[in-house]
Design an enzyme around this catalytic site. Structure first.
Site, mmCIF file in Angstrom:
data_model
loop_
_atom_site.group_PDB
_atom_site.id
_atom_site.type_symbol
_atom_site.label_atom_id
_atom_site.label_comp_id
_atom_site.label_asym_id
_atom_site.label_seq_id
_atom_site.Cartn_x
_atom_site.Cartn_y
_atom_site.Cartn_z
ATOM 1 N N GLU A 53 30.889 37.200 27.057
ATOM 2 C CA GLU A 53 32.254 36.990 27.543
ATOM 3 C C GLU A 53 33.196 36.599 26.408
ATOM 4 O O GLU A 53 34.382 36.917 26.432
ATOM 5 C CB GLU A 53 32.284 35.923 28.641
ATOM 6 C CG GLU A 53 31.704 36.374 29.978
ATOM 7 C CD GLU A 53 30.194 36.210 30.069
ATOM 8 O OE1 GLU A 53 29.559 35.835 29.056
ATOM 9 O OE2 GLU A 53 29.635 36.452 31.162
ATOM 10 N N PHE A 115 26.067 27.800 43.819
ATOM 11 C CA PHE A 115 25.489 28.540 42.697
ATOM 12 C C PHE A 115 26.604 29.165 41.853
ATOM 13 O O PHE A 115 27.490 29.824 42.372
ATOM 14 C CB PHE A 115 24.549 29.639 43.228
ATOM 15 C CG PHE A 115 23.986 30.492 42.119
ATOM 16 C CD1 PHE A 115 23.140 29.951 41.158
ATOM 17 C CD2 PHE A 115 24.319 31.839 42.021
ATOM 18 C CE1 PHE A 115 22.632 30.727 40.123
ATOM 19 C CE2 PHE A 115 23.810 32.621 40.989
ATOM 20 C CZ PHE A 115 22.973 32.073 40.041
ATOM 21 N N GLN A 116 26.551 28.929 40.571
ATOM 22 C CA GLN A 116 27.533 29.432 39.592
ATOM 23 C C GLN A 116 28.958 28.992 39.924
ATOM 24 O O GLN A 116 29.910 29.715 39.696
ATOM 25 C CB GLN A 116 27.445 30.951 39.455
ATOM 26 C CG GLN A 116 26.126 31.364 38.792
ATOM 27 C CD GLN A 116 26.106 32.791 38.286
ATOM 28 O OE1 GLN A 116 26.740 33.671 38.852
ATOM 29 N NE2 GLN A 116 25.360 33.027 37.221
ATOM 30 N N LYS A 165 35.388 34.902 45.707
ATOM 31 C CA LYS A 165 34.787 36.165 46.136
ATOM 32 C C LYS A 165 35.367 36.650 47.475
ATOM 33 O O LYS A 165 35.622 37.844 47.651
ATOM 34 C CB LYS A 165 33.261 35.984 46.245
ATOM 35 C CG LYS A 165 32.509 37.290 46.335
ATOM 36 C CD LYS A 165 31.011 37.057 46.183
ATOM 37 C CE LYS A 165 30.261 38.377 46.154
ATOM 38 N NZ LYS A 165 28.812 38.181 45.976
ATOM 39 N N MET A 476 33.189 27.998 3.644
ATOM 40 C CA MET A 476 34.329 27.078 3.596
ATOM 41 C C MET A 476 33.871 25.625 3.758
ATOM 42 O O MET A 476 34.386 24.719 3.088
ATOM 43 C CB MET A 476 35.348 27.445 4.682
ATOM 44 C CG MET A 476 36.621 26.638 4.611
ATOM 45 S SD MET A 476 37.432 26.810 3.020
ATOM 46 C CE MET A 476 38.619 28.103 3.383
HETATM 47 C C1 LIG Z 1 33.454 28.244 16.264
HETATM 48 C C2 LIG Z 1 33.588 27.499 14.978
HETATM 49 N N1 LIG Z 1 32.612 26.639 14.595
HETATM 50 C C3 LIG Z 1 32.729 25.972 13.417
HETATM 51 C C4 LIG Z 1 33.811 26.148 12.611
HETATM 52 C C5 LIG Z 1 33.947 25.362 11.305
HETATM 53 N N2 LIG Z 1 33.976 26.286 10.157
HETATM 54 C C6 LIG Z 1 35.114 26.683 9.554
HETATM 55 S S1 LIG Z 1 34.876 27.738 8.323
HETATM 56 C C7 LIG Z 1 33.208 27.657 8.507
HETATM 57 C C8 LIG Z 1 32.294 28.426 7.612
HETATM 58 C C9 LIG Z 1 32.400 29.887 7.823
HETATM 59 O O1 LIG Z 1 31.344 30.502 7.143
HETATM 60 P P1 LIG Z 1 31.245 32.063 7.011
HETATM 61 O O2 LIG Z 1 31.436 32.701 8.331
HETATM 62 O O3 LIG Z 1 29.988 32.403 6.313
HETATM 63 O O4 LIG Z 1 32.517 32.439 6.146
HETATM 64 P P2 LIG Z 1 32.872 31.988 4.622
HETATM 65 O O5 LIG Z 1 33.595 30.687 4.697
HETATM 66 O O6 LIG Z 1 31.602 31.885 3.868
HETATM 67 O O7 LIG Z 1 33.757 33.084 4.128
HETATM 68 C C10 LIG Z 1 32.860 26.791 9.547
HETATM 69 C C11 LIG Z 1 31.489 26.466 9.962
HETATM 70 C C12 LIG Z 1 34.806 27.045 13.066
HETATM 71 N N3 LIG Z 1 35.912 27.269 12.370
HETATM 72 N N4 LIG Z 1 34.650 27.720 14.227
#
Ligand SMILES: Cc1ncc(C[n+]2csc(CCOP(=O)(O)OP(=O)(O)O)c2C)c(N)n1
Length: 563
Positions: A53, A115-116, A165, A476
């Site tokens: 989803e 349910f759900q 529903k 990051m």
């Molecule tokens: C759903 C979600 N969970 C956690 C984060 C925190 N977060 C921000 S950037 C990042 C790292 C992203 O890593 P990657 O996808 O490998 O991209 P890169 O930074 O290496 O380009 C995280 C964990 C987020 N932004 N979104």
């Protein structure tokens, strides 16, 4: 046999979608929503089955951002609906018109832990522009008209309609009237012309004006008016992440993105300005740096359609509560009658700072530089390709380099920063713009959150081009741990990533790999030349950092550049 009278609730839903010009929806079926899926089968609306989803709502969001039209997603009750949460929040933060139709248990058992069953309205109301429950089939036509109207007017946003529903299978003779009786909802503020005159006077008196343009520019259909306004003023222009593409990419005063990973010239110009003209933006903390000191030494004019944004973060000298296109058209009339001395000397001074784009880090054998890859990618795909990104370092490197022909061609999760967004958003963008090239730039972490949508891409044979920047880390977060947590890397290691090219082939996509020994231009050209969907797995250097960077809670002028 008794003849059935009127239309079923499900037919009313389809009528409302068709009336709103919807020809494609994204979704995932289940028990409570089955009556709607049954009717969809015979309707001209194309339903795209995503594999989660969250994929459905991100695709609806990407569709909406690429086209400017309403995106629609459909799920069942309970877990189907709760799986939409991050997507709803993403659309809310970036003001994207998305309609979420969620199944619900029959009205007679709501509140019994059936349910759900989930209290969808209770859960989503904090992150939607509006959340509505259709309590009876009789009120369904009006509820749907209202939902579509609210999602797409004023400052757009996500609207949820919860569909029990029995409401879907009940019958009504009432049609979609399209009449909205919503006192108190005034999506189009009346322009205060005197305020625009005052803005013009402030601009005439300024010596170092800078414009910050945000996502509101494309949302109000103001791109053309904004570009004419730029041409008339010749002032330096910086963009937020969602404002990328609003200025003409050839505009000589374009300084690029500002903020935490903004370009040197953009941040310096804003720090040195004596007048900041903020258009359709909301002073996000990633934009302002240290909020208390943002704009000190300068006057600020803020033009926005949402009165709640006025003075919310930054006190402003002049608030113009207006639809940006309307305000800019009025301002252009003033500029024609009473032209400015174009501020080209100041503009050239800001440009002289240089953009500060990083060079690739020294080759040390552990992979290809993500910077080098993106430096080669953007000239290859040109300004007309639609780019979606995920969230992280690759997103910021892409944002620093992207110069799209139009703001609907750079699609990214800005306010929410939702990982997993890039790939399904590209699916939606490709449906919105079937004749255009669409590129998804994703990190290895975010890709793995929604990579099941490779199956959707294969089934629909979408000619998407996917580039996975695999630095074997949650890059990051690793960068922040390196810079602000003494290099203590906690839970960011992805060194055991699978081979994403092999994975893509299993899904039936063409796939390529790019490593330290390869020529990026050559591999990129072969990937880009593919007719159908193709994935490029880039084995990137593991510890490249994004610069410039304004450290958290620092001033824009305190940005750190690559050493
Ligand atoms: C759903 C979600 N969970 C956690 C984060 C925190 N977060 C921000 S950037 C990042 C790292 C992203 O890593 P990657 O996808 O490998 O991209 P890169 O930074 O290496 O380009 C995280 C964990 C987020 N932004 N979104």
């Amino acid at each position: 046999m008794t003849e059935l009278i009127g239309r079923s609730g499900s037919q009313v839903v389809v009528d409302a979608l068709l009336g709103a010009g919807i020809d494609v929806v994204f979704g995932y079926p289940g028990g409570a929503i089955m009556p709607l899926y049954d009717v969809l089968l015979d309707s001209p609306i194309r339903h795209i089955l995503t594999r989660h989803e969250q994929g459905a709502i991100f695709a609806a969001d990407g569709y909406a951002r690429a086209s400017g039209r309403l995106g629609v997603c459909i799920t069942t009750s309970g877990p189907g609906a709760t799986n939409l949460m991050t997507g709803i929040c993403t659309a809310m933060m970036d003001s994207v018109p998305v309609l979420c139709l969620t199944g619900q248990v029959p009205t007679g058992i709501i509140g019994t832990d059936a349910f759900q069953e989930a209290d969808v309205l209770g859960i989503v109301s904090a992150v939607t522009k509006q959340a509505l429950l259709a309590r009876s089939v009789g009120e369904l036509p009006e509820t749907l008209s209202e939902a579509i109207y609210i999602a797409t007017t004023g400052r757009p946003g996500p609207v949820v309609v919860d569909l029990p529903k029995n409401v879907l299978s009940g019958r009504t003779t009432r049609g979609c009237s399209g009449i909205h009786n919503m006192p108190g909802y005034e999506p189009m503020p009346k322009l205060d012309v005197a305020a625009v005159r005052e803005a013009h006077a402030l601009l005439k008196g300024a010596r170092r004006p800078v414009c910050i343009v945000g996502g509101g520019c494309k949302l109000s259909g103001a791109t053309d008016a904004f570009r004419r306004w730029c041409a008339a003023t010749q002032m330096p222009v910086v963009t937020t992440l969602n404002g990328i593409g609003s200025p003409d990419p050839r505009y000589p005063g374009l300084l690029g993105m500002l903020g935490m990973h903004g370009l040197r010239q953009a941040n310096r110009a804003v720090a040195a300005a004596d007048l900041i003209i903020a258009l359709g933006m909301r002073f996000d903390d990633r934009v302002t740096g240290k909020v208390d000191e943002f704009g000190h030494g300068s006057q600020i004019i803020h033009v926005d359609i949402d009165a709640a944004e006025m003075g919310k973060i930054i006190p402003v000298n002049l608030a113009v509560h207006a639809d940006l296109r309307v305000a800019l058209e009025a301002w252009l009339t003033l500029l024609e009658a009473d032209p400015l001395a174009p501020c080209t000397a100041w503009r050239d001074e800001t440009l002289a700072a240089g953009c500060g784009l990083q060079s690739p880090s020294a080759r040390n054998g552990d992979g290809v530089s993500a910077i080098e890859v993106l430096d080669a990618l953007f000239p290859l795909i040109g300004p007309d390709a639609i780019v979606t990104t995920d969230v992280g370092q690759h997103q910021m490197w892409a944002a620093q380099r992207a110069r799209p022909a139009d703001p609907r061609k750079f699609i990214t999760s800005g306010g929410a920063g939702s990982m997993g967004y890039g790939l399904p958003a590209a699916v939606g963008a490709q449906f919105a713009c079937p004749d255009q090239k669409v590129v998804a730039i994703v990190g290895d972490g975010g890709f793995q959150m929604t990579m099941a949508e490779l199956a959707t891409i294969r089934r629909c044979n979408l000619p998407l081009k996917i580039i996975v920047m695999d630095n074997k880390y949650l890059g990051m977060v690793r960068q922040w741990q390196q810079m602000f947590f003494e290099g203590r890397y906690s839970a960011v290691d992805l060194s055991d990533n699978p081979n994403f090219a092999a994975l893509a082939r299993v899904y039936g996509l063409a796939a390529f790999e790019l490593g330290a020994a390869d020529d990026p231009a050559d591999v990129l050209a072969r990937w880009w030349a593919c007719d159908g969907p193709a994935l490029l797995h880039c084995h990137c250097r593991v510890e490249e950092n994004v610069f410039p960077m304004v450290p958290p809670n620092a001033l824009l002028s305190q940005m750190v550049e690559a050493s």
